[in-house]
Scaffold this motif. Structure first.
Motif, PDB file in Angstrom:
ATOM      1  N   VAL A  98      41.736  26.837  33.726  1.00  0.00           N
ATOM      2  CA  VAL A  98      42.679  26.762  34.821  1.00  0.00           C
ATOM      3  C   VAL A  98      43.595  27.994  34.804  1.00  0.00           C
ATOM      4  O   VAL A  98      43.824  28.616  35.848  1.00  0.00           O
ATOM      5  N   ARG A  99      44.068  28.348  33.621  1.00  0.00           N
ATOM      6  CA  ARG A  99      44.950  29.520  33.525  1.00  0.00           C
ATOM      7  C   ARG A  99      44.212  30.805  33.892  1.00  0.00           C
ATOM      8  O   ARG A  99      44.775  31.694  34.527  1.00  0.00           O
ATOM      9  N   ALA A 100      42.960  30.915  33.494  1.00  0.00           N
ATOM     10  CA  ALA A 100      42.181  32.115  33.814  1.00  0.00           C
ATOM     11  C   ALA A 100      41.935  32.215  35.323  1.00  0.00           C
ATOM     12  O   ALA A 100      42.058  33.302  35.905  1.00  0.00           O
ATOM     13  N   VAL A 101      41.605  31.108  35.942  1.00  0.00           N
ATOM     14  CA  VAL A 101      41.380  31.121  37.396  1.00  0.00           C
ATOM     15  C   VAL A 101      42.688  31.434  38.111  1.00  0.00           C
ATOM     16  O   VAL A 101      42.709  32.214  39.068  1.00  0.00           O
ATOM     17  N   ASN A 102      43.785  30.874  37.644  1.00  0.00           N
ATOM     18  CA  ASN A 102      45.084  31.177  38.236  1.00  0.00           C
ATOM     19  C   ASN A 102      45.400  32.665  38.145  1.00  0.00           C
ATOM     20  O   ASN A 102      45.907  33.254  39.105  1.00  0.00           O
ATOM     21  N   ALA A 103      45.095  33.266  37.000  1.00  0.00           N
ATOM     22  CA  ALA A 103      45.369  34.697  36.821  1.00  0.00           C
ATOM     23  C   ALA A 103      44.533  35.543  37.778  1.00  0.00           C
ATOM     24  O   ALA A 103      44.979  36.611  38.216  1.00  0.00           O
ATOM     25  N   PHE A 123      43.129  34.340  40.814  1.00  0.00           N
ATOM     26  CA  PHE A 123      43.256  33.938  42.216  1.00  0.00           C
ATOM     27  C   PHE A 123      44.551  34.507  42.798  1.00  0.00           C
ATOM     28  O   PHE A 123      45.638  34.213  42.311  1.00  0.00           O
ATOM     29  N   PRO A 124      44.447  35.316  43.862  1.00  0.00           N
ATOM     30  CA  PRO A 124      45.650  35.926  44.441  1.00  0.00           C
ATOM     31  C   PRO A 124      46.382  34.969  45.372  1.00  0.00           C
ATOM     32  O   PRO A 124      45.900  33.867  45.660  1.00  0.00           O
ATOM     33  N   GLU A 125      47.545  35.399  45.852  1.00  0.00           N
ATOM     34  CA  GLU A 125      48.249  34.629  46.876  1.00  0.00           C
ATOM     35  C   GLU A 125      47.334  34.499  48.079  1.00  0.00           C
ATOM     36  O   GLU A 125      46.504  35.365  48.340  1.00  0.00           O
ATOM     37  N   GLY A 126      47.507  33.431  48.846  1.00  0.00           N
ATOM     38  CA  GLY A 126      46.634  33.161  49.982  1.00  0.00           C
ATOM     39  C   GLY A 126      46.983  33.923  51.237  1.00  0.00           C
ATOM     40  O   GLY A 126      46.722  33.446  52.340  1.00  0.00           O
ATOM     41  N   THR A 127      47.532  35.118  51.105  1.00  0.00           N
ATOM     42  CA  THR A 127      47.919  35.911  52.277  1.00  0.00           C
ATOM     43  C   THR A 127      46.732  36.716  52.798  1.00  0.00           C
ATOM     44  O   THR A 127      45.751  36.949  52.096  1.00  0.00           O
ATOM     45  N   PHE A 128      46.852  37.164  54.028  1.00  0.00           N
ATOM     46  CA  PHE A 128      45.777  37.883  54.712  1.00  0.00           C
ATOM     47  C   PHE A 128      45.226  39.044  53.894  1.00  0.00           C
ATOM     48  O   PHE A 128      44.016  39.253  53.830  1.00  0.00           O
ATOM     49  N   CYS A 151      40.299  35.779  47.765  1.00  0.00           N
ATOM     50  CA  CYS A 151      40.484  34.324  47.778  1.00  0.00           C
ATOM     51  C   CYS A 151      39.163  33.624  48.058  1.00  0.00           C
ATOM     52  O   CYS A 151      38.816  32.644  47.387  1.00  0.00           O
ATOM     53  N   GLN A 152      38.442  34.115  49.046  1.00  0.00           N
ATOM     54  CA  GLN A 152      37.150  33.516  49.393  1.00  0.00           C
ATOM     55  C   GLN A 152      36.184  33.598  48.211  1.00  0.00           C
ATOM     56  O   GLN A 152      35.465  32.648  47.914  1.00  0.00           O
ATOM     57  N   GLN A 153      36.201  34.711  47.526  1.00  0.00           N
ATOM     58  CA  GLN A 153      35.329  34.916  46.369  1.00  0.00           C
ATOM     59  C   GLN A 153      35.648  33.921  45.253  1.00  0.00           C
ATOM     60  O   GLN A 153      34.744  33.384  44.614  1.00  0.00           O
ATOM     61  N   TYR A 154      36.938  33.677  45.017  1.00  0.00           N
ATOM     62  CA  TYR A 154      37.347  32.816  43.909  1.00  0.00           C
ATOM     63  C   TYR A 154      37.586  31.362  44.309  1.00  0.00           C
ATOM     64  O   TYR A 154      37.860  30.526  43.437  1.00  0.00           O
ATOM     65  N   LEU A 155      37.470  31.053  45.583  1.00  0.00           N
ATOM     66  CA  LEU A 155      37.767  29.690  46.034  1.00  0.00           C
ATOM     67  C   LEU A 155      36.931  28.623  45.325  1.00  0.00           C
ATOM     68  O   LEU A 155      37.501  27.604  44.904  1.00  0.00           O
TER      69      LEU A 155
END
Length: 170
Positions: free
Chosen positions: A1-6, A8-13, A19-23
């Motif tokens: 979870v911590r690795a994915v959080n690190a 995954f970027p903010e959900g901004t444009f 985001c799509q890649q890591y969703l």
């Protein structure tokens, strides 16, 4: 979870491609967070970022689940009066506004505004953002009596001749 959080970027444009890649990884981590009842700040942050991305792509039902869980984690780990909790409230309210669920959004914006005013101060940009969104919500609802318009004089704001919008405390 911590690795994915690190990762995954903010959900901004600007970050949508990543985001799509890591969703898929974020959604798998969200399931782990739920299954194992993880309650640490990075879990809440991941749910927030993924929820914001999903909101921007009109995946409202899934975004709501993630944002509600992010709020719960924030309240548990940071407390009811923490800026992270205010952000979670603000984001969930924004989702509700996007869906036209104004009655559900209003108390969330009000609570976020109270936290931000008390913790960050009335001049902070996050406080101003919540105040602005609450004023827009009142405008959309036709609650004009709850909005106070004050013209910014050159002395108050020399860089602007645009009226400032304030939410009254009635």
């Amino acid at each position: 979870v911590r690795a994915v959080n690190a990762a995954f970027p903010e959900g901004t444009f600007a970050h949508w491609e990543r985001c799509q890649q890591y969703l898929p990884h974020a959604l798998a981590a969200a399931q782990l967070i739920e299954d194992y009842r993880f309650s640490f700040p990075e879990a809440g942050q991941l749910l927030t970022h993924a929820g914001c991305y999903l909101k921007e792509h009109a995946e409202f039902e899934q975004a709501e689940l993630l944002m509600k869980h992010a709020l719960f984690i924030s309240e548990q780990t940071c407390g009811d009066a923490h800026p992270a909790t205010a952000t979670a409230l603000h984001n969930l309210a924004s989702l509700y506004v996007n869906q036209g669920r104004y009655a559900e959004a209003e108390p969330l914006y009000q609570r976020a505004l109270t936290i931000r005013e008390q913790v960050l101060g009335s001049e902070h940009s996050d406080t101003a953002e919540t105040l602005n969104n609450l004023a827009r919500l009142y405008w959309n609802q036709g609650k004009y009596a709850s909005i106070e318009i004050k013209a910014a004089t050159p002395k108050q704001n020399p860089s602007s001749s645009v009226p400032c919008v304030f939410v009254s405390r009635r």
